[in-house]
Design a protein around this motif. Sequence first.
Motif, PDB file in Angstrom:
ATOM      1  N   GLY A 172      16.088   4.715   3.046  1.00 40.81           N
ATOM      2  CA  GLY A 172      16.890   3.563   2.609  1.00 40.81           C
ATOM      3  C   GLY A 172      17.838   3.875   1.466  1.00 40.81           C
ATOM      4  O   GLY A 172      18.368   2.969   0.816  1.00 40.81           O
ATOM      5  N   CYS A 173      18.048   5.167   1.241  1.00 41.74           N
ATOM      6  CA  CYS A 173      18.940   5.611   0.145  1.00 41.74           C
ATOM      7  C   CYS A 173      20.358   5.014   0.300  1.00 41.74           C
ATOM      8  O   CYS A 173      20.831   4.788   1.411  1.00 41.74           O
ATOM      9  CB  CYS A 173      18.996   7.134   0.222  1.00 41.74           C
ATOM     10  N   VAL A 174      20.975   4.730  -0.823  1.00 44.31           N
ATOM     11  CA  VAL A 174      22.348   4.203  -0.824  1.00 44.31           C
ATOM     12  C   VAL A 174      23.259   5.267  -1.436  1.00 44.31           C
ATOM     13  O   VAL A 174      22.881   5.941  -2.395  1.00 44.31           O
ATOM     14  CB  VAL A 174      22.433   2.909  -1.677  1.00 44.31           C
ATOM     15  N   THR A 175      24.455   5.407  -0.861  1.00 45.43           N
ATOM     16  CA  THR A 175      25.430   6.302  -1.493  1.00 45.43           C
ATOM     17  C   THR A 175      26.816   5.662  -1.437  1.00 45.43           C
ATOM     18  O   THR A 175      27.117   4.908  -0.521  1.00 45.43           O
ATOM     19  CB  THR A 175      25.455   7.707  -0.838  1.00 45.43           C
ATOM     20  N   THR A 176      27.623   5.945  -2.439  1.00 47.14           N
ATOM     21  CA  THR A 176      29.007   5.456  -2.406  1.00 47.14           C
ATOM     22  C   THR A 176      29.955   6.481  -3.005  1.00 47.14           C
ATOM     23  O   THR A 176      29.578   7.245  -3.901  1.00 47.14           O
ATOM     24  CB  THR A 176      29.165   4.108  -3.143  1.00 47.14           C
ATOM     25  N   ALA A 177      31.180   6.489  -2.473  1.00 47.31           N
ATOM     26  CA  ALA A 177      32.283   7.261  -3.062  1.00 47.31           C
ATOM     27  C   ALA A 177      33.361   6.249  -3.425  1.00 47.31           C
ATOM     28  O   ALA A 177      33.527   5.239  -2.738  1.00 47.31           O
ATOM     29  CB  ALA A 177      32.823   8.267  -2.053  1.00 47.31           C
ATOM     30  N   TYR A 178      34.080   6.516  -4.493  1.00 42.38           N
ATOM     31  CA  TYR A 178      35.044   5.545  -5.002  1.00 42.38           C
ATOM     32  C   TYR A 178      36.459   5.815  -4.484  1.00 42.38           C
ATOM     33  O   TYR A 178      36.877   6.967  -4.370  1.00 42.38           O
ATOM     34  CB  TYR A 178      35.049   5.557  -6.535  1.00 42.38           C
ATOM     35  N   THR A 179      37.154   4.712  -4.214  1.00 42.72           N
ATOM     36  CA  THR A 179      38.533   4.836  -3.756  1.00 42.72           C
ATOM     37  C   THR A 179      39.422   3.846  -4.482  1.00 42.72           C
ATOM     38  O   THR A 179      38.932   2.903  -5.125  1.00 42.72           O
ATOM     39  CB  THR A 179      38.640   4.601  -2.241  1.00 42.72           C
ATOM     40  N   TYR A 180      40.723   4.065  -4.375  1.00 43.82           N
ATOM     41  CA  TYR A 180      41.703   3.083  -4.825  1.00 43.82           C
ATOM     42  C   TYR A 180      42.598   2.776  -3.636  1.00 43.82           C
ATOM     43  O   TYR A 180      43.098   3.695  -2.987  1.00 43.82           O
ATOM     44  CB  TYR A 180      42.530   3.636  -6.000  1.00 43.82           C
ATOM     45  N   ILE A 181      42.780   1.497  -3.326  1.00 49.86           N
ATOM     46  CA  ILE A 181      43.616   1.125  -2.179  1.00 49.86           C
ATOM     47  C   ILE A 181      44.947   0.558  -2.667  1.00 49.86           C
ATOM     48  O   ILE A 181      45.999   0.965  -2.211  1.00 49.86           O
ATOM     49  CB  ILE A 181      42.860   0.136  -1.267  1.00 49.86           C
ATOM     50  N   GLY A 182      44.886  -0.353  -3.629  1.00 56.68           N
ATOM     51  CA  GLY A 182      46.113  -0.897  -4.209  1.00 56.68           C
ATOM     52  C   GLY A 182      46.919  -1.749  -3.240  1.00 56.68           C
ATOM     53  O   GLY A 182      46.402  -2.207  -2.209  1.00 56.68           O
ATOM     54  N   LYS A 183      48.188  -1.946  -3.559  1.00 60.43           N
ATOM     55  CA  LYS A 183      49.077  -2.792  -2.748  1.00 60.43           C
ATOM     56  C   LYS A 183      50.476  -2.170  -2.677  1.00 60.43           C
ATOM     57  O   LYS A 183      50.664  -1.043  -3.129  1.00 60.43           O
ATOM     58  CB  LYS A 183      49.148  -4.186  -3.373  1.00 60.43           C
ATOM     59  N   GLN A 184      51.451  -2.959  -2.193  1.00 63.28           N
ATOM     60  CA  GLN A 184      52.801  -2.432  -1.910  1.00 63.28           C
ATOM     61  C   GLN A 184      53.407  -1.580  -3.026  1.00 63.28           C
ATOM     62  O   GLN A 184      54.008  -0.556  -2.766  1.00 63.28           O
ATOM     63  CB  GLN A 184      53.785  -3.578  -1.609  1.00 63.28           C
TER      64      GLN A 184
ATOM     65  N   TYR B  40      28.744   3.736   1.567  1.00 60.86           N
ATOM     66  CA  TYR B  40      29.922   2.876   1.427  1.00 60.86           C
ATOM     67  C   TYR B  40      31.036   3.604   0.692  1.00 60.86           C
ATOM     68  O   TYR B  40      30.770   4.377  -0.231  1.00 60.86           O
ATOM     69  CB  TYR B  40      29.608   1.647   0.565  1.00 60.86           C
ATOM     70  N   VAL B  41      32.256   3.245   1.064  1.00 57.56           N
ATOM     71  CA  VAL B  41      33.390   3.556   0.202  1.00 57.56           C
ATOM     72  C   VAL B  41      33.600   2.295  -0.629  1.00 57.56           C
ATOM     73  O   VAL B  41      33.636   1.192  -0.080  1.00 57.56           O
ATOM     74  CB  VAL B  41      34.644   3.868   1.054  1.00 57.56           C
ATOM     75  N   SER B  42      33.659   2.430  -1.944  1.00 56.77           N
ATOM     76  CA  SER B  42      33.858   1.259  -2.814  1.00 56.77           C
ATOM     77  C   SER B  42      35.261   1.320  -3.400  1.00 56.77           C
ATOM     78  O   SER B  42      35.632   2.326  -4.026  1.00 56.77           O
ATOM     79  CB  SER B  42      32.849   1.245  -3.958  1.00 56.77           C
ATOM     80  N   SER B  43      36.021   0.257  -3.221  1.00 57.15           N
ATOM     81  CA  SER B  43      37.387   0.242  -3.737  1.00 57.15           C
ATOM     82  C   SER B  43      37.418  -0.458  -5.095  1.00 57.15           C
ATOM     83  O   SER B  43      37.030  -1.612  -5.219  1.00 57.15           O
ATOM     84  CB  SER B  43      38.315  -0.468  -2.752  1.00 57.15           C
TER      85      SER B  43
ATOM     86  N   GLU C 279      26.548  -7.075  -7.646  1.00 55.66           N
ATOM     87  CA  GLU C 279      26.923  -8.005  -6.564  1.00 55.66           C
ATOM     88  C   GLU C 279      26.881  -7.361  -5.188  1.00 55.66           C
ATOM     89  O   GLU C 279      26.675  -8.046  -4.197  1.00 55.66           O
ATOM     90  CB  GLU C 279      28.361  -8.516  -6.786  1.00 55.66           C
ATOM     91  N   LYS C 280      27.135  -6.062  -5.093  1.00 55.16           N
ATOM     92  CA  LYS C 280      27.372  -5.504  -3.754  1.00 55.16           C
ATOM     93  C   LYS C 280      26.554  -4.265  -3.404  1.00 55.16           C
ATOM     94  O   LYS C 280      25.860  -4.241  -2.392  1.00 55.16           O
ATOM     95  CB  LYS C 280      28.850  -5.157  -3.603  1.00 55.16           C
ATOM     96  N   LEU C 281      26.671  -3.249  -4.227  1.00 51.74           N
ATOM     97  CA  LEU C 281      26.186  -1.929  -3.817  1.00 51.74           C
ATOM     98  C   LEU C 281      24.718  -1.915  -3.422  1.00 51.74           C
ATOM     99  O   LEU C 281      24.311  -1.243  -2.472  1.00 51.74           O
ATOM    100  CB  LEU C 281      26.452  -0.923  -4.957  1.00 51.74           C
TER     101      LEU C 281
ATOM    102  N   MET D  47      36.694  -2.532   7.182  1.00 50.66           N
ATOM    103  CA  MET D  47      36.398  -1.094   7.297  1.00 50.66           C
ATOM    104  C   MET D  47      35.022  -0.772   6.698  1.00 50.66           C
ATOM    105  O   MET D  47      34.728   0.381   6.403  1.00 50.66           O
ATOM    106  CB  MET D  47      37.461  -0.280   6.556  1.00 50.66           C
ATOM    107  N   GLN D  48      34.218  -1.807   6.474  1.00 49.96           N
ATOM    108  CA  GLN D  48      32.880  -1.656   5.866  1.00 49.96           C
ATOM    109  C   GLN D  48      32.928  -1.129   4.430  1.00 49.96           C
ATOM    110  O   GLN D  48      31.990  -0.506   3.937  1.00 49.96           O
ATOM    111  CB  GLN D  48      31.959  -0.734   6.719  1.00 49.96           C
ATOM    112  N   ARG D  49      34.042  -1.356   3.761  1.00 50.51           N
ATOM    113  CA  ARG D  49      34.152  -0.932   2.358  1.00 50.51           C
ATOM    114  C   ARG D  49      33.732  -2.067   1.434  1.00 50.51           C
ATOM    115  O   ARG D  49      33.907  -3.245   1.764  1.00 50.51           O
ATOM    116  CB  ARG D  49      35.589  -0.530   2.024  1.00 50.51           C
ATOM    117  N   LEU D  50      33.219  -1.705   0.274  1.00 49.82           N
ATOM    118  CA  LEU D  50      32.906  -2.698  -0.759  1.00 49.82           C
ATOM    119  C   LEU D  50      34.163  -2.862  -1.608  1.00 49.82           C
ATOM    120  O   LEU D  50      34.731  -1.864  -2.080  1.00 49.82           O
ATOM    121  CB  LEU D  50      31.738  -2.217  -1.619  1.00 49.82           C
ATOM    122  N   ARG D  51      34.602  -4.097  -1.805  1.00 53.49           N
ATOM    123  CA  ARG D  51      35.861  -4.318  -2.510  1.00 53.49           C
ATOM    124  C   ARG D  51      35.618  -4.954  -3.874  1.00 53.49           C
ATOM    125  O   ARG D  51      35.086  -6.050  -3.968  1.00 53.49           O
ATOM    126  CB  ARG D  51      36.779  -5.229  -1.677  1.00 53.49           C
TER     127      ARG D  51
END
Length: 392
Positions: free
Chosen positions: A217-229, A266-269, A314-316, A326-330
């Motif tokens: 049941g281990c959890v793992t996440t890598a961090y991303t930045y998505i941003g906008k226009q 998860y990828v977390s944005s 709240e999420k992870l 995309m199953q990402r945590l925002r």
Amino acid sequence: MIIKPKIRGFICTNAHPVGCAASVQQQIHYVQSQGALSVKPKNVLVIGCSTGYGLASRITAAFAGGASTLGVCFEKPPTETKTGTAGWYNTAAFHQQAKAAGLYAKTLNGDAFSNEIKQQTIDLIKADLGQVDLVIYSLASPRRSDPVTGEVYKSTLKPVGQAYTTKTYDTDKDKIHDIALEPANEDEIQQTIKVMGGEDWELWLNALDEAGVLAQGCVTTAYTYIGKQLTWPIYGQATIGKAKEDLDRAAKAIIATKARLKIRAYVSSLKALVTQASSAIPVMPLYISLIYKVMKEEGTHEGCIEQIYGLFSEKLLADQPITDDMQRLRMDGKETNDATQAKIKALWDQVTQENFHELSDYAGYHHEFIKLFGFDVSGVDYDAEVDPLVEW
Ligand code: NAD
């Protein structure tokens, strides 16, 4: 020695041990003031644990979750005449605070991309913790040595497909100017994916799994930045964005290949903010100075620790967190919502050399920037003699 900031371009080449310690202490106070996490991780591995989002993750796991933490980072120790890096002093301060609180904390300082550091991490987990139930992947690096071939890959910050000209702010010269960025070629795109994509995250999880040190049941996440226009041409849809898209592939692969562990990957944005990594990206100092202005006025401004405490609480760690398609945590909604983006865009269109300091919160940006290196931290006497030689 008396330590004052030495800023060269977008980096500060020294760090203040007392200031770094005070800044770590402030982050610890913040998570403690928010209350304990309702779902607590037990044994946490943080890859990229010494600054920015990784440090905030370690602090949250330990001081809001009571977790034992094992960190991996790449930092320079001090000498008699030269200070260590900020991440070195942050880690020393974290160890000291964890020890005082009776929490297990050990850190390996070396290249996380290498097989040697992965093996040393596994050996430590086996010896001290047995298994880990949370793995945070928070590396930001301009290059990576392939652990098998030894080939060195370099990441590039360039648009993809077409050239792009935009405004940027030169923090060194205090100047707004246009910057023309030529599109990356295919080799530059592929090298950036090698450095900042999901391959190394997957290699870590594979190595940990093969060694039997991932808990059920281990959890793992890598961090991303998505941003906008405004940032897409240089981030989201640029070379770094292509690398970050590869994290989505890696998350799926990790889940699929470790199904028997019921692992959640998860990828977390996260939102854009000042860290050593983001200050090196063209356009980001200008964009961040403007979002600081808008989000502080809206009362939605957050730093690394607020973002990460929010992510963890709240999420992870939730059983079935809300994700995007995309199953990402925002965690970036307060920055990327249309109303806030419209305000930032309005400022962006108006900003010139003359009105920059009035329209933006560059003072706030600069304060956060030098604070990364332990400067301008409240309560610290910067005229006092300090010993740079701090150990962990
Ligand atoms: P940072 O520069 O503050 O931290 C990078 C960490 O990686 C440090 O602990 C450093 O020691 C470690 N590191 C770098 N190379 C290493 C190596 N070879 N071996 C071991 N450790 C190494 O960066 P950050 O901004 O906190 O970024 C962390 C992650 O968060 C990145 O994936 C980044 O893309 C993502 N992110 C950042 C932002 C932002 O605005 N800063 C926003 C969203 C997502």
